[in-house]
Design an enzyme around this catalytic site. Structure first.
Site, PDB file in Angstrom:
ATOM      1  N   TYR A 125      51.140  40.008  16.378  1.00  0.00           N
ATOM      2  CA  TYR A 125      49.906  39.359  15.958  1.00  0.00           C
ATOM      3  C   TYR A 125      49.836  37.884  16.364  1.00  0.00           C
ATOM      4  CZ  TYR A 125      48.194  43.295  13.196  1.00  0.00           C
ATOM      5  OH  TYR A 125      47.701  44.507  12.802  1.00  0.00           O
ATOM      6  N   LYS A 172      61.897  48.470  12.679  1.00  0.00           N
ATOM      7  CA  LYS A 172      62.059  49.542  13.670  1.00  0.00           C
ATOM      8  C   LYS A 172      63.228  49.168  14.587  1.00  0.00           C
ATOM      9  CE  LYS A 172      60.620  53.472  15.529  1.00  0.00           C
ATOM     10  NZ  LYS A 172      60.769  54.756  14.814  1.00  0.00           N
ATOM     11  N   ASP A 205      58.534  54.117  10.048  1.00  0.00           N
ATOM     12  CA  ASP A 205      57.896  55.432   9.980  1.00  0.00           C
ATOM     13  C   ASP A 205      58.408  56.226   8.789  1.00  0.00           C
ATOM     14  OD1 ASP A 205      60.079  55.022  11.756  1.00  0.00           O
ATOM     15  OD2 ASP A 205      59.948  57.069  12.480  1.00  0.00           O
ATOM     16  N   ASP A 229      50.671  44.629   7.868  1.00  0.00           N
ATOM     17  CA  ASP A 229      49.236  44.871   7.905  1.00  0.00           C
ATOM     18  C   ASP A 229      48.939  46.346   7.646  1.00  0.00           C
ATOM     19  OD1 ASP A 229      46.537  44.432   8.220  1.00  0.00           O
ATOM     20  OD2 ASP A 229      46.605  44.365  10.407  1.00  0.00           O
TER      21      ASP A 229
END
Length: 334
Positions: A125, A172, A205, A229
């Site tokens: 971002y 991740k 995930d 987000d």
């Protein structure tokens, strides 16, 4: 007396912002409101939805309550929210997700009380992207040790202050071994300074699945910008949607409290918008100011009005107006 900047915003912003102001004033906490205009209404005169006087007011007062603001289309201005975070270094986005009795969800029998702590300044971002020839585009993911340690420490300090028991770092790092690997390394390092708080980590995930399966098992979740987000909206969905989801953007020198939902210009002026998210954001503001008792009364008032179900807005199954809903909250506070 506290000096607080009030940014009504546009669309339904002024209605929900002034409703929240009425609730805060009813707590008895002495606040001098500095009302400053931002958004589409000031574009013509200032050429920007975020004039300097807005930033000056927040820098002076250190605390602001903000209604939603429409992002102008086709002007090149990314977002008032993004600009505020960047200009004031509001590096921590705080998104509590708490279930309220009376809100129809798929989890009505599951007590949800968790908080997303989202890093606000970097990751994908940061907007560092460019075209690679005519047929490909590249976006650069930035993760720094400084920002990672800062946001994780914020999450642990929040957990200590609020009496929470567990912090989970979301990442991740199994795939992005350098960027998310660095974030995870920083989280593990900071966690050692807080042995009284349980710490674990989870791949994003898997975290998404676990939040749907058993959200009651989680407490404080800290993560980089993009994951924050996404998961904060997911968690808002678990408890009933953005209409009851408060938020805060906090830095070392200033803090801005605001609802997460948009400005809904088509519903402006109809006295039908749900001010719950803004009122709960105001409760976060009161807690930030150290007025815990007043904050608790605000949350109690909201919870009782929603549970009773007689004076709620259309999206909560009633037909009560914005102003009248705020007055109902005030009565229950007392």
């Amino acid at each position: 007396m506290y000096n607080v900047t009030l940014i009504p915003g546009d669309g339904i912003g002024p209605e929900v912002a002034y409703a929240a102001r009425d609730v805060v004033d009813a707590t008895g906490v002495s606040i001098k409101w500095d009302v400053v205009e931002a958004g589409e209404a000031v574009m013509k005169d200032y050429g920007t939805p975020l004039p300097d006087y807005v930033l000056d007011s927040i820098r002076h007062n250190k605390v602001a309550l903000k209604g939603p603001i429409t992002t102008p289309v086709g002007t090149g201005f990314r977002s008032v929210n993004v600009a505020l975070r960047k200009e004031l270094d509001l590096y921590a986005n705080l998104r509590p997700c708490i279930s309220f009795k009376g809100v129809k969800t798929h989890y009505e029998d599951v007590p949800i009380d968790l908080v997303i702590v989202r890093e606000n300044t970097e990751d994908l971002y940061a907007g560092i992207e460019h075209m690679v020839g005519k047929h490909a585009a590249e976006s650069i993911k930035i993760i720094t040790r400084e920002a990672s340690e800062r946001i994780v420490r914020f999450a642990f300090e929040y957990a200590v202050r609020e009496g929470r028991k567990k912090v989970t770092a979301v990442h991740k790092a199994n795939i992005m071994k350098l960027t998310d690997g660095l974030f995870l390394e920083c989280a593990q390092k900071v966690a050692q300074d807080y042995p009284q708080i349980e710490f674990d980590n989870m791949i994003v995930d898997a975290m998404s699945m676990k939040l749907v399966q058993s959200p009651e098992n989680y407490d404080v979740l800290v993560m980089p910008n993009l994951y924050g987000d996404i998961l904060s909206d997911l968690c808002a969905g678990l408890v009933g949607g953005l209409g009851i989801a408060p938020g805060a953007n906090i830095g070392d020198d200033a803090a801005v409290f605001e609802p997460i939902h948009g400005s809904a210009p088509k519903r402006a002026g109809l006295n039908m918008a749900n001010p719950t998210a803004t009122i709960l954001s105001a409760a976060l503001m009161l807690r930030h100011l150290g007025e815990d008792e007043a904050a608790d009364r605000v949350v109690k008032g909201v919870a009782e009005v929603i549970a009773e179900g007689k004076e709620v807005t259309y999206d909560l199954g009633g037909n009560t107006g914005t102003k009248e809903y705020a007055q109902a909250v005030i009565r229950h506070m007392k």
